[in-house]
Structures are given as C-alpha cells and as structure tokens.
Design a protein around this motif. Structure first.
Motif, PDB file in Angstrom:
ATOM      1  N   GLN A 103       0.833  -1.200   0.000  1.00  0.00           N
ATOM      2  CA  GLN A 103       0.000   0.000   0.000  1.00  0.00           C
ATOM      3  C   GLN A 103       0.867   1.250   0.000  1.00  0.00           C
ATOM      4  O   GLN A 103       0.603   2.207  -0.724  1.00  0.00           O
ATOM      5  N   ALA A 104       1.936   1.223   0.793  1.00  0.00           N
ATOM      6  CA  ALA A 104       2.852   2.372   0.837  1.00  0.00           C
ATOM      7  C   ALA A 104       3.533   2.561  -0.515  1.00  0.00           C
ATOM      8  O   ALA A 104       3.699   3.697  -0.980  1.00  0.00           O
ATOM      9  N   GLU A 105       3.920   1.464  -1.167  1.00  0.00           N
ATOM     10  CA  GLU A 105       4.541   1.548  -2.494  1.00  0.00           C
ATOM     11  C   GLU A 105       3.559   2.126  -3.512  1.00  0.00           C
ATOM     12  O   GLU A 105       3.933   2.965  -4.340  1.00  0.00           O
ATOM     13  N   LYS A 106       2.295   1.714  -3.434  1.00  0.00           N
ATOM     14  CA  LYS A 106       1.273   2.232  -4.345  1.00  0.00           C
ATOM     15  C   LYS A 106       1.067   3.725  -4.126  1.00  0.00           C
ATOM     16  O   LYS A 106       1.007   4.512  -5.083  1.00  0.00           O
ATOM     17  N   GLU A 107       0.980   4.138  -2.861  1.00  0.00           N
ATOM     18  CA  GLU A 107       0.793   5.553  -2.548  1.00  0.00           C
ATOM     19  C   GLU A 107       1.988   6.372  -3.010  1.00  0.00           C
ATOM     20  O   GLU A 107       1.826   7.494  -3.511  1.00  0.00           O
ATOM     21  N   LEU A 108       3.194   5.807  -2.873  1.00  0.00           N
ATOM     22  CA  LEU A 108       4.397   6.505  -3.331  1.00  0.00           C
ATOM     23  C   LEU A 108       4.379   6.667  -4.846  1.00  0.00           C
ATOM     24  O   LEU A 108       4.676   7.751  -5.360  1.00  0.00           O
ATOM     25  N   ARG A 109       4.009   5.609  -5.578  1.00  0.00           N
ATOM     26  CA  ARG A 109       3.920   5.703  -7.040  1.00  0.00           C
ATOM     27  C   ARG A 109       2.903   6.760  -7.459  1.00  0.00           C
ATOM     28  O   ARG A 109       3.158   7.555  -8.357  1.00  0.00           O
ATOM     29  N   GLU A 110       1.743   6.777  -6.789  1.00  0.00           N
ATOM     30  CA  GLU A 110       0.714   7.772  -7.113  1.00  0.00           C
ATOM     31  C   GLU A 110       1.188   9.181  -6.798  1.00  0.00           C
ATOM     32  O   GLU A 110       0.948  10.115  -7.569  1.00  0.00           O
ATOM     33  N   SER A 111       1.882   9.345  -5.683  1.00  0.00           N
ATOM     34  CA  SER A 111       2.415  10.644  -5.306  1.00  0.00           C
ATOM     35  C   SER A 111       3.470  11.108  -6.302  1.00  0.00           C
ATOM     36  O   SER A 111       3.494  12.278  -6.700  1.00  0.00           O
ATOM     37  N   GLU A 112       4.341  10.194  -6.717  1.00  0.00           N
ATOM     38  CA  GLU A 112       5.373  10.538  -7.695  1.00  0.00           C
ATOM     39  C   GLU A 112       4.748  10.920  -9.031  1.00  0.00           C
ATOM     40  O   GLU A 112       5.223  11.845  -9.699  1.00  0.00           O
TER      41      GLU A 112
END
Length: 193
Positions: A103-112
């Motif tokens: 979930q953190a990786e997904k949120e990071l990708r979306e933020s990037e």
C-alpha cells in the motif's frame, strides 16, 4: 506445510487468523484455493505449486484472499523436505504479510506521478539537482526558458547554466542548503543562445 498435491497439512494459528479461517476450513484444501486470481494465474504460469514440492523458492509475491474477501499481499518463502529416496514429502512455507508495504509503495507511485504531472505542467521552470550540482530532472517550462532540450540539460551541471555565481560560490550555496535544508535566492542563468 504442504504435501505433493499442494494440499495444506498444517498451518499456523497466526496465518489462519490473518485470513480469518478455522483450522477445519483450511486443512486438506489446496494451497492455490486461497490465492487471488492474479496469483493463481502467476502460480500456473510459473509452476509455484510444483516448485513448492520440488525445491525451494524465495520472496515470491502473491496475494491471499481472506475469508471476508479482502486481499492480503504476501511474500512467500518455501523449502521442500525429502525422504531417504530423495522423494519430496512436504514443503514448509513461510508467508509474510506485506500488505502495508504494498500500500505504501502504491501511494508513493501515485504521489510521484502527481508530482511529475504538476512539475511538467507548471508555468515556472523547475530543476532538480544533486548535492554536486548535476541536473537530475527538469520540466518543459525550464527547457523553453533556457532553450535547451531536457536531454541536453540532464547532461549538464549548474555551473554550465549559472551566469553570475562561480563554481566556488555554488559549492558554498549547496553546503548551506545541505546544512539548513533549504535556501531562497535569486540567480541568473545563461540561455543556450
């Protein structure tokens, strides 16, 4: 542990609890019955069930479906036990819950991605530089302002653009940013022309 037919022989109370099943609902069922559809497809394509009973595997990403329908993202590690005739008897599998990490990786990708879109559509020029002054990222506005293409800029150093400050004064500025975490200043850049 899993037998040669990928049937669950024993499971930890922790794993059952995470998935929400009772011992009776789990034992004797095939390991793949608890996988998400995409993980089942991956298991079929890569032969994970056979691999689990014939060797060892490390850090395989897979998703398990909880009894309530939620998905638990996991990292799977397994080793096969063999008898004196080298026949596989069962596999011991360690499953780690990595749902929060995924979930953190997904949120990071979306933020990037959001960051990239904002920077590329901004009217102001944007430069990302490392602590040595090498350009790492530029937006289209800065390319238009400077007359350089992004490919050209990403091979350059701040000293190639700076029209007033010397290499020594840039080093001092970078040190100040490094020590204070930020700096606000005016500068004058040299266009390509």
């Amino acid at each position: 542990s899993i037998n040669q037919n990928s049937e669950l022989l024993s499971v930890s109370d922790y794993w059952r609890g995470k998935l929400g099943y009772t011992r009776e609902e789990v034992l004797g069922r095939k390991f793949t019955e608890f996988l998400t559809e995409s993980s089942k497809k991956h298991a079929t394509e890569t032969g994970i069930p056979q691999f689990l009973t014939s060797g060892h595997t490390e850090n395989v990403d897979c998703g398990f479906v909880k009894k309530n329908g939620e998905v638990m993202e996991c990292l799977l590690n397994a080793i096969t036990y063999r008898d004196e005739n080298n026949n596989s008897t069962r596999s011991m599998t360690v499953i780690s819950d990595i749902t929060k990490r995924k979930q953190a990786e997904k949120e990071l990708r979306e933020s990037e991605e959001k960051h990239r879109i904002i920077l590329q559509t901004a009217m102001d020029g944007f430069l990302l530089v490392d602590m040595q002054g090498r350009l790492l990222e530029v937006n289209e506005s800065y390319c238009q302002m400077s007359g350089y293409s992004a490919q050209e800029l990403l091979t350059m150093h701040l000293t190639d653009l700076e029209a007033v400050e010397t290499a020594d004064s840039l080093t001092v500025r970078i040190q100040k940013i490094r020590s204070q975490g930020r700096d606000r200043f005016e500068t004058l850049h040299r266009r390509k022309d």
